[in-house]
Enzyme design. Structure first.
Site, PDB file in Angstrom:
ATOM      1  N   TYR A   1      32.296  14.945  20.266  1.00 48.94           N
ATOM      2  CA  TYR A   1      32.791  16.262  20.689  1.00 48.94           C
ATOM      3  C   TYR A   1      32.894  16.266  22.208  1.00 48.94           C
ATOM      4  O   TYR A   1      31.957  15.889  22.910  1.00 48.94           O
ATOM      5  CB  TYR A   1      31.821  17.355  20.235  1.00 48.94           C
ATOM      6  CG  TYR A   1      32.255  18.756  20.588  1.00 48.94           C
ATOM      7  CD1 TYR A   1      33.388  19.322  20.013  1.00 48.94           C
ATOM      8  CD2 TYR A   1      31.524  19.517  21.501  1.00 48.94           C
ATOM      9  CE1 TYR A   1      33.782  20.615  20.337  1.00 48.94           C
ATOM     10  CE2 TYR A   1      31.911  20.816  21.824  1.00 48.94           C
ATOM     11  CZ  TYR A   1      33.038  21.359  21.240  1.00 48.94           C
ATOM     12  OH  TYR A   1      33.433  22.642  21.556  1.00 48.94           O
TER      13      TYR A   1
ATOM     14  N   ASP B   1      31.379  10.826  28.611  1.00 44.70           N
ATOM     15  CA  ASP B   1      31.098  12.254  28.505  1.00 44.70           C
ATOM     16  C   ASP B   1      29.582  12.396  28.449  1.00 44.70           C
ATOM     17  O   ASP B   1      28.970  12.232  27.402  1.00 44.70           O
ATOM     18  CB  ASP B   1      31.764  12.828  27.246  1.00 44.70           C
ATOM     19  CG  ASP B   1      31.393  14.292  27.038  1.00 44.70           C
ATOM     20  OD1 ASP B   1      30.569  14.816  27.812  1.00 44.70           O
ATOM     21  OD2 ASP B   1      31.938  14.900  26.096  1.00 44.70           O
TER      22      ASP B   1
ATOM     23  N   LYS C   1      25.866  21.337  30.543  1.00 44.22           N
ATOM     24  CA  LYS C   1      24.515  21.600  30.022  1.00 44.22           C
ATOM     25  C   LYS C   1      23.424  21.534  31.111  1.00 44.22           C
ATOM     26  O   LYS C   1      23.354  22.432  31.928  1.00 44.22           O
ATOM     27  CB  LYS C   1      24.248  20.700  28.816  1.00 44.22           C
ATOM     28  CG  LYS C   1      25.289  21.021  27.725  1.00 44.22           C
ATOM     29  CD  LYS C   1      25.045  20.466  26.367  1.00 44.22           C
ATOM     30  CE  LYS C   1      25.995  21.128  25.376  1.00 44.22           C
ATOM     31  NZ  LYS C   1      26.921  20.264  24.693  1.00 44.22           N
TER      32      LYS C   1
HETATM   33  C1  LIG Z   1      28.503  20.584  24.664  1.00 46.00           C
HETATM   34  C2  LIG Z   1      29.380  19.427  24.886  1.00 46.00           C
HETATM   35  C3  LIG Z   1      30.662  19.579  25.459  1.00 46.00           C
HETATM   36  C4  LIG Z   1      31.275  20.925  25.718  1.00 46.00           C
HETATM   37  O1  LIG Z   1      30.597  21.641  26.693  1.00 46.00           O
HETATM   38  P1  LIG Z   1      30.819  23.243  26.758  1.00 46.00           P
HETATM   39  O2  LIG Z   1      30.019  23.639  27.948  1.00 46.00           O
HETATM   40  O3  LIG Z   1      30.315  23.766  25.457  1.00 46.00           O
HETATM   41  O4  LIG Z   1      32.263  23.479  26.935  1.00 46.00           O
HETATM   42  C5  LIG Z   1      31.378  18.441  25.747  1.00 46.00           C
HETATM   43  N1  LIG Z   1      30.889  17.226  25.497  1.00 46.00           N
HETATM   44  C6  LIG Z   1      29.667  17.038  24.945  1.00 46.00           C
HETATM   45  C7  LIG Z   1      29.163  15.660  24.714  1.00 46.00           C
HETATM   46  C8  LIG Z   1      28.895  18.131  24.601  1.00 46.00           C
HETATM   47  O5  LIG Z   1      27.713  17.941  24.019  1.00 46.00           O
END
Ligand SMILES: *Cc1c(COP(=O)(O)O)cnc(C)c1O
Length: 428
Positions: free
Chosen positions: A144, A239, A267
């Site tokens: 994701y 990511d 985060k």
């Molecule tokens: C949570 C998450 C996102 C998205 O971040 P948001 O602040 O919810 O837009 C993207 N990549 C990873 C790996 C994530 O865990």
């Protein structure tokens, strides 16, 4: 435990907010029942509107790595707020947090702040396409990267929980530039390169996947991706929205000793305020406006409250040399305890863990990619989730999420959690 007030608040929310929530996974759709409305939180505990106290293993999906209402962050936000909440001009604070982030993370020269992990990943991809003058990207099923169009192709997290991996509203034109690969399958990635010679701008990957449960990279997998990228003039994007400032001070790049070309954060970097960021070496970052042609902007990007919160969080992690070791030890202790209880109750399971990311799958086969993650027994997970909730232990309401361990958890909290799991295991 009673959830009368939460149920009532949810009914009211449903009248004016789609599904009653502002982010789908909060809705408890995968596990049934109605979501719990939280009133306040402190350290490892959250307190709901009915007055129940819960040990929290979601921790706002990662940011509260030092516990809720962490005082240095709270105080910094209060002090900044008194001086004005947004100016739309540069501030000294932005340079301070940027310099600290650049000093903590290997292999980056510059960092640009945005407002979410979604924005960070979306911008990283645009930058990669702008640099390489290529259109296609490779993403892995079950990973994701936020909800921007290019990534909603077999995405993890809420997007799988809801069984809409390919969301309506994402055009065919966009989807055709996202090539899907299987996590931990290098041959599959090599085949995609062979079939799309000189067309692939970037590979984007969660270096430890956390949005199909926790799925660590197999030995040599990330190294293999690095090599394929080098051979093909493709950029490797880590990511690290989940892994950054969690697995190590310098994130997965440091932990695995692998250099990514662009890194996305979110985060933890915001200390609980809406912050994302993306970073790279100068030769890549200099493509960004106003230095270069790749456009990216934000009215509230680098917002002083958000930067104050993020700065205190990063300082705390940077100054505490043992924090990542403690997190690892606590999570290993939890893992051992869960295994003992589930074994004792003859429950079939797989536990994946890397550092303070851990997840329990109710299936005996190893979970190494999206397909094996999807094999888990969801009925057992539902019982497990609701059983733990009754015991006052709050884990993510979906089998496709990792648990987030906070350093605020004491060994007493962990023992209480393990004992609760023991009681719930008897009912599975
Ligand atoms: C949570 C998450 C996102 C998205 O971040 P948001 O602040 O919810 O837009 C993207 N990549 C990873 C790996 C994530 O865990």
């Amino acid at each position: 435990m009673l959830y009368q007030r939460s149920s009532q608040l949810f009914a009211e929310a449903e009248q004016v907010i789609p599904g009653g929530v502002n982010s789908p996974v909060r809705a408890f759709k995968a596990v049934g029942g109605t979501p719990i409305f939280i009133k306040e939180a402190k350290g490892p505990y959250i307190y709901d509107e009915d007055g129940n106290k819960l040990i929290d293993y979601i921790n706002s999906w990662g940011p509260m790595i030092l516990g809720h209402a962490y005082e240095p962050v709270v105080n910094a936000v209060i002090e900044r707020a008194k001086k004005g909440t947004s100016f739309g001009t540069p501030t000294a604070l932005e340079t301070e947090i940027a310099a600290l982030a650049v000093s903590m993370v290997p292999n980056i020269d510059k960092i640009r702040f945005v407002n979410s992990g979604t924005e960070a990943c979306m911008s990283a991809i645009r930058l990669a396409r702008g640099c390489t003058k290529r259109d296609k990207i490779i993403k892995f099923a079950g990973c994701y990267h936020g909800h921007s169009d290019s990534f909603l192709i077999q995405a993890g997290s809420g997007a799988v929980t809801f069984g809409t991996p390919n969301s309506p509203g994402v055009t065919q034109g966009t989807a055709k530039d996202t090539l899907l690969a299987t996590y931990n399958d290098l041959k599959n990635v090599a085949d995609l390169f062979a079939a799309n010679k000189n067309e692939i701008a970037a590979i984007i990957i969660e270096p430890v996947a956390g949005n199909m449960g926790c799925v660590p990279p197999a030995e040599g997998f990330l190294e293999g991706l690095r090599q394929l990228c080098d051979e093909n003039g493709t950029l490797l994007i880590f990511d690290e929205v989940m892994t950054g400032f969690r697995l190590a001070k310098g994130g997965a790049q440091e932990l695995f000793n692998i250099k990514a070309d662009i890194v996305a954060f979110g985060k933890v970097i915001g200390g609980g305020l809406p912050v994302g960021a993306f970073a790279a070496r100068n030769e890549i970052m200099n493509y960004l406006a106003p230095l270069g042609p790749v456009y990216q902007a934000g009215t509230l990007s680098g917002n002083p409250l958000a930067m104050a919160a993020g700065l205190e969080m990063l300082k705390a992690l940077n100054n505490d040399t043992d924090v990542f070791k403690r997190l690892e030890e606590k999570t290993a202790y939890l893992e051992a305890g869960i295994r003992k209880q589930l074994d004792g109750a003859n429950v079939v399971y797989t536990i994946n863990r890397r550092g303070s990311m851990i997840s329990v799958h109710f299936d005996a086969t190893p979970v190494t990619d999206f397909k094996s993650a999807a094999n888990g027994d969801n009925e057992t997970f539902k019982k497990f989730f609701h059983g733990l909730l009754k015991e006052g232990v709050y884990i993510a309401p979906s089998a496709y999420e990792t648990w987030f361990i906070t350093d605020a958890l004491t060994y007493e909290d962990l023992d209480a959690t393990i004992a609760a799991i023991g009681r719930v295991a008897q009912t599975l």
